[in-house]
Design a protein around this motif. Structure first.
Motif, PDB file in Angstrom:
ATOM      1  N   LEU A 175       0.764  -1.075   0.069  1.00 26.88           N
ATOM      2  CA  LEU A 175       0.150   0.056   0.062  1.00 26.88           C
ATOM      3  C   LEU A 175       0.819   1.352  -0.042  1.00 26.88           C
ATOM      4  N   GLN A 176       1.805   1.223   0.752  1.00 31.89           N
ATOM      5  CA  GLN A 176       2.876   2.505   0.738  1.00 31.89           C
ATOM      6  C   GLN A 176       3.468   2.518  -0.713  1.00 31.89           C
ATOM      7  N   LEU A 177       3.845   1.473  -1.268  1.00 29.06           N
ATOM      8  CA  LEU A 177       4.422   1.632  -2.424  1.00 29.06           C
ATOM      9  C   LEU A 177       3.485   2.090  -3.364  1.00 29.06           C
ATOM     10  N   ARG A 178       2.360   1.857  -3.626  1.00 25.25           N
ATOM     11  CA  ARG A 178       1.343   2.100  -4.412  1.00 25.25           C
ATOM     12  C   ARG A 178       1.254   3.637  -4.186  1.00 25.25           C
ATOM     13  N   SER A 179       1.072   4.229  -2.868  1.00 24.18           N
ATOM     14  CA  SER A 179       0.992   5.705  -2.465  1.00 24.18           C
ATOM     15  C   SER A 179       2.233   6.258  -3.029  1.00 24.18           C
ATOM     16  N   GLY A 180       3.257   6.004  -2.646  1.00 21.36           N
ATOM     17  CA  GLY A 180       4.582   6.499  -2.960  1.00 21.36           C
ATOM     18  C   GLY A 180       4.663   6.699  -4.494  1.00 21.36           C
ATOM     19  N   LEU A 181       4.368   5.697  -5.527  1.00 22.69           N
ATOM     20  CA  LEU A 181       4.336   5.862  -6.726  1.00 22.69           C
ATOM     21  C   LEU A 181       3.151   6.364  -7.471  1.00 22.69           C
TER      22      LEU A 181
END
Length: 154
Positions: free
Chosen positions: A133-139
Motif C-alpha cells: 500500500l505504501q509503494l502504491r501511494s509513493g508511486l
C-alpha cells in the motif's frame, strides 16, 4: 527506427527435398532484424521479489526479459530491493525508503508476492501488505494489473 521482416520458411524449401523430410519439417517464421539503424534502448527495472513464491517468479521473469530484450534490441538494468516480509526481517519496516527511492527512479517495477503466515500476527503498520500500500501511494498508482480472460455472456 527498428526494422523487422517475417517470412514463412515454407517458401524457402528446396525442390529436391524428399517428401519424408518435408513432412517432418514444420512451418516456422524466420525473423530478420536490422538493428544497425537504431541505437540500443536501455531501461532500468526495480525488482521487488518479496515473499513466498515471489523470488522464484521474479528470477524467471528477469531471464525472460533479458532474452526478449536481446531479441528486440533493448537492454535492461535490474536493481533488486526488499519489500514486504523480507524487508521487515531485514530492516524492520515493510517498505524501506531505499526501496521506494529505487522504484521512483526506475522505468518500471516488477513485483513478486507479498506476505505470508510468518507475519500474520504483526500489528497493521508492520504487516507486509502495508509495504504494498505504501509503494502504491509513493508511486501514485492504484491498480494491480493481472491477466484476465473474458468469457462470452449467454
Amino acid at each position: 527506427m527498428f526494422a523487422s521482416l517475417q517470412l514463412s520458411s515454407a517458401s524457402f524449401r528446396p525442390k529436391f527435398q524428399s517428401k519424408s523430410i518435408y513432412a517432418l519439417s514444420s512451418t516456422r517464421l524466420a525473423t530478420i532484424r536490422c538493428s544497425a539503424a537504431t541505437s540500443r534502448k536501455r531501461y532500468s527495472i526495480t525488482l521487488l521479489p518479496g515473499d513466498g513464491i515471489g523470488p522464484e517468479v521474479i528470477s524467471v521473469a528477469k531471464k525472460v526479459l533479458k532474452l526478449a530484450g536481446s531479441l528486440e534490441g533493448m537492454e535492461f538494468g535490474f536493481k533488486e530491493m526488499p519489500v514486504g516480509g523480507c524487508a521487515l526481517d531485514l530492516t524492520g519496516v515493510p517498505l524501506p525508503e531505499e526501496t521506494l527511492l529505487a522504484a521512483k527512479q526506475s522505468d518500471a517495477v516488477l513485483l513478486g508476492a507479498i506476505g505470508g503466515y510468518k507475519w500474520d500476527n504483526n500489528k497493521k503498520h508492520l504487516k507486509p501488505e502495508t509495504g504494498l500500500l505504501q509503494l502504491r501511494s509513493g508511486l501514485k498508482v492504484f491498480a494491480n494489473l493481472r491477466p484476465a480472460s473474458v468469457s462470452p455472456q449467454k
